[in-house]
Design a protein around this motif. Structure first.
Motif, mmCIF file in Angstrom:
data_model
loop_
_atom_site.group_PDB
_atom_site.id
_atom_site.type_symbol
_atom_site.label_atom_id
_atom_site.label_comp_id
_atom_site.label_asym_id
_atom_site.label_seq_id
_atom_site.Cartn_x
_atom_site.Cartn_y
_atom_site.Cartn_z
ATOM 1 N N LEU A 164 0.854 -1.185 0.000
ATOM 2 C CA LEU A 164 0.000 0.000 0.000
ATOM 3 C C LEU A 164 0.888 1.233 0.000
ATOM 4 O O LEU A 164 1.940 1.258 0.637
ATOM 5 N N GLY A 165 0.448 2.254 -0.744
ATOM 6 C CA GLY A 165 1.246 3.456 -0.918
ATOM 7 C C GLY A 165 1.779 3.573 -2.332
ATOM 8 O O GLY A 165 2.633 4.407 -2.617
ATOM 9 N N ALA A 166 1.265 2.709 -3.228
ATOM 10 C CA ALA A 166 1.709 2.700 -4.625
ATOM 11 C C ALA A 166 0.650 3.344 -5.518
ATOM 12 O O ALA A 166 -0.536 3.379 -5.193
ATOM 13 N N ASP A 167 1.103 3.852 -6.642
ATOM 14 C CA ASP A 167 0.211 4.438 -7.637
ATOM 15 C C ASP A 167 0.537 3.842 -9.002
ATOM 16 O O ASP A 167 1.640 4.056 -9.513
ATOM 17 N N PRO A 168 -0.376 3.045 -9.583
ATOM 18 C CA PRO A 168 -1.746 2.789 -9.114
ATOM 19 C C PRO A 168 -1.787 1.865 -7.907
ATOM 20 O O PRO A 168 -0.789 1.221 -7.567
ATOM 21 N N ALA A 169 -2.953 1.802 -7.276
ATOM 22 C CA ALA A 169 -3.118 0.973 -6.093
ATOM 23 C C ALA A 169 -2.865 -0.494 -6.430
ATOM 24 O O ALA A 169 -3.317 -0.985 -7.470
ATOM 25 N N PRO A 170 -2.129 -1.206 -5.599
ATOM 26 C CA PRO A 170 -1.837 -2.614 -5.878
ATOM 27 C C PRO A 170 -3.064 -3.487 -5.646
ATOM 28 O O PRO A 170 -3.874 -3.201 -4.765
ATOM 29 N N PRO A 171 -3.237 -4.545 -6.423
ATOM 30 C CA PRO A 171 -4.357 -5.458 -6.179
ATOM 31 C C PRO A 171 -4.130 -6.245 -4.896
ATOM 32 O O PRO A 171 -3.008 -6.656 -4.594
ATOM 33 N N ALA A 172 -5.199 -6.432 -4.143
ATOM 34 C CA ALA A 172 -5.127 -7.239 -2.921
ATOM 35 C C ALA A 172 -5.616 -8.647 -3.211
ATOM 36 O O ALA A 172 -6.503 -8.850 -4.040
ATOM 37 N N ASP A 173 -5.007 -9.616 -2.553
ATOM 38 C CA ASP A 173 -5.527 -10.979 -2.602
ATOM 39 C C ASP A 173 -6.565 -11.136 -1.502
ATOM 40 O O ASP A 173 -6.314 -10.771 -0.344
ATOM 41 N N VAL A 174 -7.724 -11.681 -1.838
ATOM 42 C CA VAL A 174 -8.792 -11.923 -0.863
ATOM 43 C C VAL A 174 -9.329 -13.330 -1.079
ATOM 44 O O VAL A 174 -9.666 -13.704 -2.204
ATOM 45 N N TRP A 175 -9.367 -14.117 -0.017
ATOM 46 C CA TRP A 175 -9.927 -15.469 -0.066
ATOM 47 C C TRP A 175 -11.087 -15.561 0.916
ATOM 48 O O TRP A 175 -11.101 -14.878 1.943
ATOM 49 N N ILE A 176 -12.050 -16.416 0.592
ATOM 50 C CA ILE A 176 -13.179 -16.679 1.487
ATOM 51 C C ILE A 176 -13.014 -18.089 2.034
ATOM 52 O O ILE A 176 -12.988 -19.060 1.276
ATOM 53 N N VAL A 177 -12.882 -18.202 3.365
ATOM 54 C CA VAL A 177 -12.579 -19.474 4.019
ATOM 55 C C VAL A 177 -13.672 -19.775 5.037
ATOM 56 O O VAL A 177 -13.958 -18.941 5.900
ATOM 57 N N PRO A 178 -14.320 -20.952 4.974
ATOM 58 C CA PRO A 178 -15.335 -21.297 5.989
ATOM 59 C C PRO A 178 -14.737 -21.260 7.393
ATOM 60 O O PRO A 178 -13.603 -21.685 7.608
ATOM 61 N N ALA A 179 -15.501 -20.746 8.338
ATOM 62 C CA ALA A 179 -15.049 -20.675 9.725
ATOM 63 C C ALA A 179 -15.437 -21.962 10.438
ATOM 64 O O ALA A 179 -16.625 -22.240 10.633
ATOM 65 N N GLY A 180 -14.448 -22.746 10.808
ATOM 66 C CA GLY A 180 -14.698 -24.008 11.477
ATOM 67 C C GLY A 180 -14.389 -23.947 12.959
ATOM 68 O O GLY A 180 -13.722 -23.038 13.434
ATOM 69 N N ARG A 181 -14.860 -24.937 13.679
ATOM 70 C CA ARG A 181 -14.608 -24.991 15.111
ATOM 71 C C ARG A 181 -13.206 -25.533 15.373
ATOM 72 O O ARG A 181 -12.648 -26.289 14.591
ATOM 73 N N GLY A 182 -12.631 -25.107 16.488
ATOM 74 C CA GLY A 182 -11.335 -25.629 16.899
ATOM 75 C C GLY A 182 -10.180 -25.227 16.013
ATOM 76 O O GLY A 182 -9.137 -25.882 16.000
ATOM 77 N N GLU A 183 -10.316 -24.139 15.277
ATOM 78 C CA GLU A 183 -9.229 -23.662 14.420
ATOM 79 C C GLU A 183 -8.552 -22.471 15.077
ATOM 80 O O GLU A 183 -9.164 -21.735 15.849
ATOM 81 N N ARG A 184 -7.287 -22.274 14.735
ATOM 82 C CA ARG A 184 -6.639 -21.039 15.130
ATOM 83 C C ARG A 184 -5.929 -20.445 13.927
ATOM 84 O O ARG A 184 -5.457 -21.151 13.038
#
Length: 284
Positions: A164-184
């Protein structure tokens, strides 16, 4: 009912004169930012990113589009601030984090990063790096020109290709992960993997069930191994509990607080030269 417990710790390390890391521990959003550009510049860049992204903790229906928009706004905040002061030209920050959301009535995590701050998941005795480093060395590994072992010791392993702080703005990686029990989950600046190998990271997470103890131990290990960079760690634990109903509860080391108590979120853990920690529990 999904319960989330979290804690964070940070240290300046043994080499750097200033801690340019910043972090935010909210009720459903957790962010680590690692500034670049020297004291007052890198520190400010990471603080600006955290200040923008902490607002996501107040968004009712967090989604990937809203997350990407806030990252773009954080990038603009850094560019505008640098433009106003020539001494801060070129400042920037890497960033990574987690955001809890609900999709079709099921909880999921939005996992994101720009640069080489990381998010790990530990569960079932196995550790997985969920983010992909935006570095020259990571690209060489992906191209088959370096092994993971060679990359870990490579002298240019921390040369980032996105921040962050670049021009143009850098692409971000975004993942969707199911929230499970007993995870850290571990959200960290690159000062942790710079010193602590995955095997030791997994061993520590397995041995210390309390989030605060695990976060503090990982920071101590990074400093003891050399502490060549600032190191900041957030540990986030999830558990499924009996019961239900609406509501939000939170607590920290100081005791229980109502959901509206603004002392629960902890930010800017990296400011200064010492270490700090915070913890909280939310029932969603």
């Amino acid at each position: 009912m999904l319960t989330v417990r979290s804690a964070a710790a940070t240290d300046i390390g043994r080499v750097r004169k200033h801690n340019e890391d910043n972090a935010f521990v909210g009720t459903k959003v957790f962010v680590v930012a690692d500034g670049m550009g020297g004291h007052a510049a890198g520190d400010l860049a990471s603080a600006l990113a955290v200040a923008r992204l902490r607002r996501l903790d107040e968004v009712n229906c967090l989604d990937a589009e809203t997350l990407r928009a806030h990252l773009a706004l954080a990038n603009a905040d850094i560019l505008d601030t640098a433009e106003a002061d020539p001494q801060r030209e070129g400042m920037g920050t890497t960033v990574a984090g987690l955001g809890l959301t609900s999709i079709a009535g099921t909880y999921h995590w939005l996992v994101f990063n720009v640069g080489d701050c990381r998010v790990y998941r530990y569960g079932g005795g196995e550790l997985a790096q969920l983010t992909i480093d935006h570095t020259e060395v990571a690209e060489l590994v992906a191209a088959g020109k370096l092994t993971a072992e060679q990359a870990w010791a490579h002298p240019r392993r921390n040369v980032v290709t996105r921040a962050l702080g670049a021009d143009p703005a850098p692409p971000a990686d975004v993942w969707i992960v199911p929230a499970g029990r007993g995870e850290r989950f571990v959200v960290c600046s690159d000062g942790l993997p710079l010193e602590v190998a995955d095997a030791q990271l997994a061993q520590t997470l397995d041995a210390l069930p309390e989030a605060a103890a695990a976060a503090a131990a990982l920071v101590r290990q990074a400093v003891a191994a050399g502490g060549r960079d600032n190191v900041t760690v957030i540990v986030v634990d999830t558990a499924q509990q009996e019961g239900g109903g609406a509501g939000l509860a939170a607590e920290d080391a100081g005791g229980a607080h109502d959901a509206s108590d603004d002392t629960v979120p902890r930010e800017n853990l990296g400011s200064g030269s010492g270490s700090g920690s915070g913890s909280g529990t939310v029932a969603l």
